[in-house]
Design an enzyme around this catalytic site. Sequence first.
Site, PDB file in Angstrom:
ATOM      1  N   GLU A 106       2.666  -5.613  19.658  1.00 27.07           N
ATOM      2  CA  GLU A 106       2.147  -6.356  18.475  1.00 27.07           C
ATOM      3  C   GLU A 106       1.246  -7.674  18.930  1.00 27.07           C
ATOM      4  OE1 GLU A 106       1.950  -5.596  15.565  1.00 27.07           O
ATOM      5  OE2 GLU A 106       3.226  -4.152  15.617  1.00 27.07           O
ATOM      6  N   TYR A 190       4.005 -12.575  10.802  1.00 27.65           N
ATOM      7  CA  TYR A 190       3.668 -11.193  10.815  1.00 27.65           C
ATOM      8  C   TYR A 190       4.349 -10.473  11.983  1.00 27.65           C
ATOM      9  CZ  TYR A 190       1.332  -7.123  12.466  1.00 27.65           C
ATOM     10  OH  TYR A 190       0.844  -5.951  13.091  1.00 27.65           O
ATOM     11  N   ASP A 208      -1.369  -8.052   7.745  1.00 30.52           N
ATOM     12  CA  ASP A 208      -2.317  -8.305   8.852  1.00 30.52           C
ATOM     13  C   ASP A 208      -3.727  -8.283   8.144  1.00 30.52           C
ATOM     14  OD1 ASP A 208      -2.512  -5.698   8.596  1.00 30.52           O
ATOM     15  OD2 ASP A 208      -2.737  -5.209  10.780  1.00 30.52           O
ATOM     16  N   CYS A 262      -9.285   2.898   4.735  1.00 28.11           N
ATOM     17  CA  CYS A 262      -9.870   1.650   4.011  1.00 28.11           C
ATOM     18  C   CYS A 262     -10.345   0.836   5.473  1.00 28.11           C
ATOM     19  CB  CYS A 262      -8.739   1.246   3.411  1.00 28.11           C
ATOM     20  SG  CYS A 262      -9.348   0.185   2.110  1.00 28.11           S
ATOM     21  N   CYS A 269     -12.769   6.782   1.111  1.00 29.33           N
ATOM     22  CA  CYS A 269     -12.095   7.104  -0.151  1.00 29.33           C
ATOM     23  C   CYS A 269     -11.765   8.258  -0.738  1.00 29.33           C
ATOM     24  CB  CYS A 269     -12.687   6.120  -1.286  1.00 29.33           C
ATOM     25  SG  CYS A 269     -13.139   4.393  -0.845  1.00 29.33           S
ATOM     26  N   CYS A 272      -8.154   9.068   1.104  1.00 28.89           N
ATOM     27  CA  CYS A 272      -7.096   7.961   0.734  1.00 28.89           C
ATOM     28  C   CYS A 272      -6.077   8.454   0.056  1.00 28.89           C
ATOM     29  CB  CYS A 272      -7.654   6.737   0.263  1.00 28.89           C
ATOM     30  SG  CYS A 272      -6.782   5.258  -0.205  1.00 28.89           S
ATOM     31  N   CYS A 278      -6.004   2.761  -7.011  1.00 25.26           N
ATOM     32  CA  CYS A 278      -6.850   1.833  -6.480  1.00 25.26           C
ATOM     33  C   CYS A 278      -7.965   1.481  -7.595  1.00 25.26           C
ATOM     34  CB  CYS A 278      -7.629   2.284  -5.278  1.00 25.26           C
ATOM     35  SG  CYS A 278      -8.823   1.071  -4.512  1.00 25.26           S
TER      36      CYS A 278
END
Length: 615
Positions: A106, A190, A208, A262, A269, A272, A278
Site C-alpha cells: 500500500e 486509507y 482512494d 471505471c 461501462c 461494469c 450507476c
Amino acid sequence: MKKPRTAVRSCQRKRAPCQEGREKRVLSGRQVKPSTPNGLAGRQEEVLLQASLSPYHLFRDPADVRVFRENLLSWYDREKRDLPWRRRAEGEVDLDRRAYAVWVSEVMLQQTQVATVINYYTRWMQKWPTLQDLASASLEEVNQLWAGLGYYSRGRRLQEGARKVVEELGGHMPRTAETLQQLLPGVGRYTAGAIASIAFGQATGVVDGNVVRVLCRVRAIGADPRSALVSQLLWSLAQQLVDPARPGDWNQAAMELGATVCTPQHPRCSQCPVQSLCWAQQRVSRLRKGQAGVLDGDLWRLTSASRLRWSGNGSWARGPRRAAPTWRSVVSASPSPAARRPALYPTLSKTLQSWATACCLGLSGAAGSLFPAPRAGPCRLCAPPTEPWDPTRGVTNFPRKAGRRPPREECSATCVLEQPGALGGPRVLLVQRPSSGLLAGLWQFPAVTAEPSGPREREALLRELQSWAGPLPAPRLRHLGQVREPRAGQGCGFCGHIPGPVSAPWPSLQVVHTFSHIKLTYQVYGLALEGQTPVTVAPPGARWLTREEFHTAAVSTAMKKVFRVYEGQQPGTRKGPKRCPVSTPSSRKKPSPGQQLLDSFFRPPDASSLNSTAQ
C-alpha cells in the site's frame, strides 16, 4: 565537519509528514480529511450526514446495497489481476507477516502505478521478508532499493514504522484501523483501513482515487471531491457498502473496478458489474434515447428523490411510488394553460432535467406550478450551475475535475565531476542531501540553486565544487552543449562531423524533472580531472563512485538523467540526437551548380594550392 548543501529549497509541507495527502491512491493533498469515525459516535455521525443530503446521492434501499456487493465481488473473483502482494497476503498464515506484506504494497502504490511497483515490491520482500529484517536495515539500504520509485520519504517512514513495531510493540502489528493510524508513523486513514480489512478482516471501508471515481459516478456526485462534505460522504458510502463477510476483497474489488473498468478517460461501462446502479450511466443512456426519454427518466428520478407520486389528476402527493409519469401526462394535466403549449415542451424538458439532476433546485414559471421544491437552496452534492453537463464526455463528467496549481519552477546548476584516471576506473563525485526535505538522504552531483540564464551561475557552481574537492582547473568547467570553436581534428559533440571554420554553439543541454510540486530544470556542467593525481579520500558527506556503483547507489531519477546527458557528451560514448544539428557530407543532397560555386568559395584552400600560390 562539512555539511552538504542542497540545490533545491525544501518544500514546505502543507500537511504533517505522517499524513497521506500526497498519495495518488488517496484524495488530493488539499482535501480536508475527516476524522476517523469510531464506534457508535461514528455511525451516528454518518446517519446525521446522510439525513441532511438528497436521497438521490445515497444508497437508501438495502436491496441496492446487497446487489452492489454481490455483483462487485462476483466480478472481482473472475477478473482480479494476479499481483504478488495479493498472493503473499492470501498464502500467509502469520497475521503480522500478512499485515507487513499489505503495508509495504500500500505504501509503494501511493502515487505509483501498479506495473512499476511489482518489481520493487518483489525485490523488497526478498531482501526484507519480515518486520524484523526491515527494522535492522540501514536508511542507506532502504534509499538504495527505493531509488527510482519516487516520493522517497515513504520508504523512510515505512522503516520508522517497522522499528517502532519491533522495539515498542513487541513485534506485533496493531489489529484495527484506529490503532494502526494512531501508532504507526506515515499511516493515514486509507492505509490503516486497507491493512485492517485485508490482513485482519475488519469491516472498514477505504477511499482512494479509484473509489472516489466509482462512487461519484454511481451516485452522480458532481461537487468537488476534495471538499470536506463530499469527502465525508464518500467515506460514509464506502463504510455502508463494504461487505462484512469479505471486507478486504470488497475494498480491493472497488479499487480494481476503478483501475481497470471505471477509468478516468475511457471507462468500459459495458463491462461494469454495477452499471444497473450507476446514475451517470443511466443519464447517458437517457440522453441517447432523445428528449422525451430524458424527461421521462428525470421525472422518475424526481419522484424517487422527493418521495412523490403522480396522482393522475394533475397533482402530486407524497407516498409510495406507483408508476413513472410521462411528460405528456404531466403537462396535459397541468392547471396552467401556459404549460400546455407545445412550444413550452423543450423549455420544460430542459428545466425539469436540470432540476432533477440537481435534485434540489426549485422550478420557475409554468414548470414551477407542477412540483414543490423538496428543499430550499441548491444541492451541495451536484455540480455547480457554472459547470453544466457536457454530453460529449458522458460518465466522465463525474467526478468533478479538480483544478491543479502549476508546479513551482526552479533552476539548478549541477556538475558531474569525474576522475578519469582513478584507481579501479573512472569515478564521479556525489554528495549527500540533508536528512529532511525534498529527496532527503539521497545522493546527488554537486549543485547550486540558480536563476534561469543567471550570469554568475558558473562561478557559484565552481565554488561549490572546490568546497568538496579542493582547487580545480576552472577553465575545464564546461556547460554541456555549449561547444567552443573545434580544434583541428575535433568533431561535433553529437556526431563527429568536422564543420568549417565558422561554427555556432549548439543549444545548452538541460534536464527538466517534475516532482509533485516543483518543476526543476538542471543546467548540466561537466569537469574532468585529467592529468592530475587521483583523489582517493572524500570529505564527510561525499563519495567518489565508479560508474557501476553510481547506477546502484541511492540517487534520484533526475540525477540518472543528468548522468546520461554527461555520458552522451564524452568521447567514445557520445550519443547524438536522432537528427544531428549539422548534417554530414554523405547525408547532403547533391548540390546544384550554383551551390557548388558557393561551397568552393567558402572552402579553405588545401596545402597544395597554397604552395602553388606562393610559388
